[in-house]
Design an enzyme around this catalytic site. Sequence first.
Site, PDB file in Angstrom:
ATOM      1  N   HIS A  98      -3.502   5.944   3.638  1.00 41.05           N
ATOM      2  CA  HIS A  98      -4.307   4.819   3.161  1.00 41.05           C
ATOM      3  C   HIS A  98      -3.873   3.497   3.784  1.00 41.05           C
ATOM      4  CE1 HIS A  98      -5.941   2.009   0.056  1.00 41.05           C
ATOM      5  NE2 HIS A  98      -6.887   2.911  -0.048  1.00 41.05           N
ATOM      6  N   SER A 117     -11.316  -0.734  -0.628  1.00 44.43           N
ATOM      7  CA  SER A 117      -9.988  -0.758  -0.005  1.00 44.43           C
ATOM      8  C   SER A 117     -10.055  -1.187   1.447  1.00 44.43           C
ATOM      9  CB  SER A 117      -9.350   0.632  -0.064  1.00 44.43           C
ATOM     10  OG  SER A 117      -8.921   0.968  -1.346  1.00 44.43           O
ATOM     11  N   ASP A 173       0.841  -1.196   0.000  1.00 42.92           N
ATOM     12  CA  ASP A 173       0.000   0.000   0.000  1.00 42.92           C
ATOM     13  C   ASP A 173       0.880   1.250   0.000  1.00 42.92           C
ATOM     14  OD1 ASP A 173      -2.365   1.796   0.824  1.00 42.92           O
ATOM     15  OD2 ASP A 173      -3.261  -0.197   0.884  1.00 42.92           O
TER      16      ASP A 173
END
Length: 470
Positions: free
Chosen positions: A138, A339, A105
Amino acid sequence: MRSRTFRSRGGLRGFALVAAAGTLALGGPTAPAVAQTVGPPLLDPSKVATGGLTPLNYKQKQGCMRGNPGNSLIEEKPWSQLVLGFERAHEEGLRGTGQTVAVIDTGVNASHPRLRGKVINGGSSVPDGGADRDCDGHGTIVAGIIAASSDPTGQSGYVGVAPDAEILSLRQSSKLWINEATNATIGDTETMSRAINNAVDRNVSVINISQSSCQSIAQARNYYDSGNQMLHNAVKRAYEHQVVVVVAAGNVGEACQKNASGSPTTAVLPAWFDEYVLTVASVNQQGAPSEFTVPGPWVDVAAPGENLITLDPGVGGEGLASQIATGENGQAGPIQGTSFAAPYVSGLAVLIKEKYERENRPLTAGQIMDRIKETALHPGGINGRNDIVGYGMVDPAAALADVVPGEWGKQAPPPKPTKLDADVIPQKDFPALIIALGGAGAGVAGIIFTAFLINAVRSVRARARENSGR
């Protein structure tokens, strides 16, 4: 052909995180609340470094996300945590002990108290630091859903699915670093492939990929595309090494178009390689499919992906966050995306792997994936699945049960009834019925005629005997 790019969705200028303590202003763009999508090529393949590719001509255009200076407290448990009920596994001693999850990620902020001591720096393609740093935020959200520790003060109910698992952070992308010549961001199918191979070489249990490259079906089928071929080979290798690869289904927007059920025009990678990965869609609090999920025949299961509570993902963050602000106006909105549905399934895969290794009967990657699919809450449709949520929302309690439907012994079929019921006769097959009745009538007539003939013969013989006696 050049590799396909993973990039964040939308040209967002500012954002904030909203927690119980108030609004958190952040000095950079929003943490991607959706699976990252395809963009133009970006890296010079000749510049290879350990852990990924070293980009040329990339500059950080916006500052890193900053955490809330206060320890934001959200006391209630997230709805996602309540509906999945994975804390019951914790009570039985299944907490991810001895397991490692690779999070491919934007990095992970390892300084967060709920992640401290459990994040391994696996390498970075971003030039401003290692994989234990996350400017975008994220990856930190993803890691928190998988492995956040419980609140030591007991004031917050938030906890990760596998709180004792370790996180191998592989920082393969960032939307904050821009190539001045191409306007591309860092991260593509080649860096993704290298990150997957890196994770396999480190003997991880599960790989979580909450990023996606959306392409036309024709592009996805083009195996002369070196990046796509590398990605295919990487997930196949992981599967063969018994590593469960969990990926996001992707979200509608930019390159990701919403496919018509049963007739896709947009392929989502790595989900496209469905034989080797477990693809996760999103559902909301009512259990309905999220509007933003990209449907496709590769979708396997679903998990909560809307209105989530997460770790404060900013650099220096210590608490929790319940909203994220996106767009030019910086208005707060819920944290959502496939996600963030994927890591719930990654955590579940870890618990299953832990359970069966503890019992000295380890499962293969395929068996773990099948167990999660077979025990999901199946929707209506052919074979209990559809292209929107796959086999349905995951059910941790059922997946961790001793026996799943596919493992039940087959019972002998019940004996067929000997009595002919009325509804067995084909009601509309009149010719056959007439023929059958005609045949039966002919048989009865034959019997009567035979009986008559025998009786007549006997009568004739009796009269003959009487005449001879005279």
